[in-house]
Design a protein around this motif. Structure first.
Motif, PDB file in Angstrom:
ATOM      1  N   ILE A 183       0.857  -1.184   0.000  1.00 48.47           N
ATOM      2  CA  ILE A 183       0.000   0.000   0.000  1.00 48.47           C
ATOM      3  C   ILE A 183       0.892   1.233   0.000  1.00 48.47           C
ATOM      4  O   ILE A 183       1.876   1.301   0.745  1.00 48.47           O
ATOM      5  CB  ILE A 183      -0.937   0.018   1.221  1.00 48.47           C
ATOM      6  CG1 ILE A 183      -1.866  -1.208   1.199  1.00 48.47           C
ATOM      7  CG2 ILE A 183      -1.775   1.295   1.248  1.00 48.47           C
ATOM      8  CD1 ILE A 183      -2.736  -1.333   2.423  1.00 48.47           C
ATOM      9  N   GLY A 184       0.562   2.210  -0.840  1.00 49.52           N
ATOM     10  CA  GLY A 184       1.368   3.409  -0.929  1.00 49.52           C
ATOM     11  C   GLY A 184       0.543   4.678  -0.915  1.00 49.52           C
ATOM     12  O   GLY A 184      -0.635   4.669  -1.293  1.00 49.52           O
ATOM     13  N   PHE A 185       1.167   5.747  -0.470  1.00 46.93           N
ATOM     14  CA  PHE A 185       0.523   7.055  -0.423  1.00 46.93           C
ATOM     15  C   PHE A 185       1.533   8.090  -0.895  1.00 46.93           C
ATOM     16  O   PHE A 185       2.722   8.009  -0.569  1.00 46.93           O
ATOM     17  CB  PHE A 185       0.045   7.366   0.992  1.00 46.93           C
ATOM     18  CG  PHE A 185      -0.701   8.661   1.109  1.00 46.93           C
ATOM     19  CD1 PHE A 185      -2.021   8.760   0.700  1.00 46.93           C
ATOM     20  CD2 PHE A 185      -0.068   9.785   1.610  1.00 46.93           C
ATOM     21  CE1 PHE A 185      -2.711   9.958   0.800  1.00 46.93           C
ATOM     22  CE2 PHE A 185      -0.747  10.990   1.716  1.00 46.93           C
ATOM     23  CZ  PHE A 185      -2.072  11.073   1.307  1.00 46.93           C
ATOM     24  N   GLN A 186       1.068   9.084  -1.641  1.00 47.20           N
ATOM     25  CA  GLN A 186       1.965  10.062  -2.249  1.00 47.20           C
ATOM     26  C   GLN A 186       1.356  11.454  -2.169  1.00 47.20           C
ATOM     27  O   GLN A 186       0.182  11.649  -2.501  1.00 47.20           O
ATOM     28  CB  GLN A 186       2.206   9.669  -3.704  1.00 47.20           C
ATOM     29  CG  GLN A 186       3.278  10.448  -4.430  1.00 47.20           C
ATOM     30  CD  GLN A 186       3.497   9.879  -5.827  1.00 47.20           C
ATOM     31  OE1 GLN A 186       2.650  10.028  -6.692  1.00 47.20           O
ATOM     32  NE2 GLN A 186       4.632   9.223  -6.037  1.00 47.20           N
ATOM     33  N   ALA A 187       2.154  12.415  -1.739  1.00 42.78           N
ATOM     34  CA  ALA A 187       1.759  13.825  -1.711  1.00 42.78           C
ATOM     35  C   ALA A 187       2.630  14.572  -2.719  1.00 42.78           C
ATOM     36  O   ALA A 187       3.851  14.371  -2.771  1.00 42.78           O
ATOM     37  CB  ALA A 187       1.935  14.416  -0.320  1.00 42.78           C
ATOM     38  N   THR A 188       2.012  15.439  -3.516  1.00 38.92           N
ATOM     39  CA  THR A 188       2.716  16.097  -4.619  1.00 38.92           C
ATOM     40  C   THR A 188       2.477  17.596  -4.594  1.00 38.92           C
ATOM     41  O   THR A 188       1.337  18.053  -4.472  1.00 38.92           O
ATOM     42  CB  THR A 188       2.241  15.546  -5.978  1.00 38.92           C
ATOM     43  OG1 THR A 188       2.448  14.128  -6.013  1.00 38.92           O
ATOM     44  CG2 THR A 188       3.002  16.184  -7.126  1.00 38.92           C
ATOM     45  N   LEU A 189       3.560  18.354  -4.726  1.00 44.12           N
ATOM     46  CA  LEU A 189       3.490  19.801  -4.911  1.00 44.12           C
ATOM     47  C   LEU A 189       3.612  20.083  -6.404  1.00 44.12           C
ATOM     48  O   LEU A 189       4.595  19.701  -7.041  1.00 44.12           O
ATOM     49  CB  LEU A 189       4.617  20.499  -4.143  1.00 44.12           C
ATOM     50  CG  LEU A 189       4.707  22.019  -4.304  1.00 44.12           C
ATOM     51  CD1 LEU A 189       3.445  22.706  -3.783  1.00 44.12           C
ATOM     52  CD2 LEU A 189       5.942  22.563  -3.590  1.00 44.12           C
ATOM     53  N   VAL A 190       2.601  20.734  -6.970  1.00 38.73           N
ATOM     54  CA  VAL A 190       2.513  20.959  -8.410  1.00 38.73           C
ATOM     55  C   VAL A 190       2.729  22.440  -8.714  1.00 38.73           C
ATOM     56  O   VAL A 190       2.178  23.310  -8.043  1.00 38.73           O
ATOM     57  CB  VAL A 190       1.143  20.510  -8.963  1.00 38.73           C
ATOM     58  CG1 VAL A 190       1.072  20.714 -10.479  1.00 38.73           C
ATOM     59  CG2 VAL A 190       0.883  19.051  -8.611  1.00 38.73           C
ATOM     60  N   ASN A 191       3.548  22.709  -9.726  1.00 31.37           N
ATOM     61  CA  ASN A 191       3.788  24.068 -10.203  1.00 31.37           C
ATOM     62  C   ASN A 191       3.643  24.077 -11.719  1.00 31.37           C
ATOM     63  O   ASN A 191       4.302  23.290 -12.413  1.00 31.37           O
ATOM     64  CB  ASN A 191       5.192  24.546  -9.802  1.00 31.37           C
ATOM     65  CG  ASN A 191       5.548  25.888 -10.423  1.00 31.37           C
ATOM     66  OD1 ASN A 191       6.139  25.932 -11.496  1.00 31.37           O
ATOM     67  ND2 ASN A 191       5.206  26.971  -9.752  1.00 31.37           N
ATOM     68  N   LYS A 192       2.774  24.963 -12.244  1.00 36.40           N
ATOM     69  CA  LYS A 192       2.567  25.077 -13.686  1.00 36.40           C
ATOM     70  C   LYS A 192       2.707  26.539 -14.089  1.00 36.40           C
ATOM     71  O   LYS A 192       2.204  27.431 -13.407  1.00 36.40           O
ATOM     72  CB  LYS A 192       1.191  24.538 -14.084  1.00 36.40           C
ATOM     73  CG  LYS A 192       1.036  23.043 -13.792  1.00 36.40           C
ATOM     74  CD  LYS A 192      -0.223  22.447 -14.395  1.00 36.40           C
ATOM     75  CE  LYS A 192      -0.260  20.946 -14.163  1.00 36.40           C
ATOM     76  NZ  LYS A 192      -1.411  20.301 -14.839  1.00 36.40           N
TER      77      LYS A 192
END
Length: 233
Positions: free
Chosen positions: A129-138
């Motif tokens: 089981i995995g969990f991922q947090a992402t900071l997005v810049n566009k």
């Protein structure tokens, strides 16, 4: 190919376009980019550390419209403290995507955690089981983008006003992904099957300041297997 078959293929392509609203940056050899394929892959390898890189420069001859690259690192933590071969791992992922010759650029910085639990004493069946947090810049670069109002008889003239109004040229937000993976291994081979859910929060993207578009959630399915055999002479 007769006309009827061509019409059926055309209808099928139109239906695919109707349901494929958008997509994330991806690679042809997606299995070589484990942390973008499924967060449950974090720590899912033999060994204690893993470094993976990918680079794609698509359609070079027509202006490099898509350039994408990643680098990821994941490692096991709390080694030998969970018992029964179970493992906990953490990882980081950096991804950049450049489109329209640099007119639109996206950057992603992710942190992920994965837990791998063996379901039997023989360690042949494993649930991850995995969990991922992402900071997005566009980002938009209007200095190299061209618009319909700038088209003249001699081509695009970027010195002309575009008559396009953007409230901002940069978008930042946080997104979350999760996934699960089942793996079976034996002396003769093994297989795996997994699923992942991306964009859980369905964040809103807008360069106009209002009436933004929600990023649709994406479900990813992945599976594979292998078989060991010996050839006798």
């Amino acid at each position: 190919m007769n006309l009827g078959k061509r019409q059926h293929i055309l209808i099928l392509l139109l239906l695919i376009c109707e349901i494929a609203w958008a997509q994330d940056p991806h690679f042809s050899q997606y299995f070589r980019s484990p942390l973008t394929l499924n967060p449950a892959n974090t720590g899912g390898f033999e060994g204690s550390q893993r470094l993976a890189t990918n680079f794609r420069n698509q359609w070079q001859g027509i202006g490099d419209p898509y350039v994408t690259g990643t680098v990821s690192f994941d490692t096991e933590i709390m080694k030998d403290k969970l018992g029964n071969g179970n493992r906990l791992a953490v990882g980081v992922l950096g991804l950049f995507d450049r489109t329209a010759g640099g007119g639109f650029n996206s950057s992603y910085l992710s942190a992920s955690v994965g837990y791998h639990l063996y379901l039997n004493p023989d360690e042949t069946d494993k649930l991850s089981i995995g969990f991922q947090a992402t900071l997005v810049n566009k980002r938009l670069d209007n200095t190299i983008l061209s618009y319909a109002n700038q088209f003249t008889n001699g081509g695009f003239d970027l010195s002309l006003p575009s008559n396009e109004t953007f409230a901002r040229g940069v978008i930042n937000y946080v997104d979350f992904n999760t996934g699960a993976l089942y793996t079976h291994q034996s002396e003769n081979g093994g297989f795996y099957i997994g699923t992942a859910l991306y964009h859980i929060l369905r964040p809103t993207e807008s360069f106009l300041g209002s009436n933004g578009t929600k990023v649709l959630s994406r479900i990813n399915l992945n599976a594979g297997g292998y078989h060991k055999y010996c050839r006798s002479r």
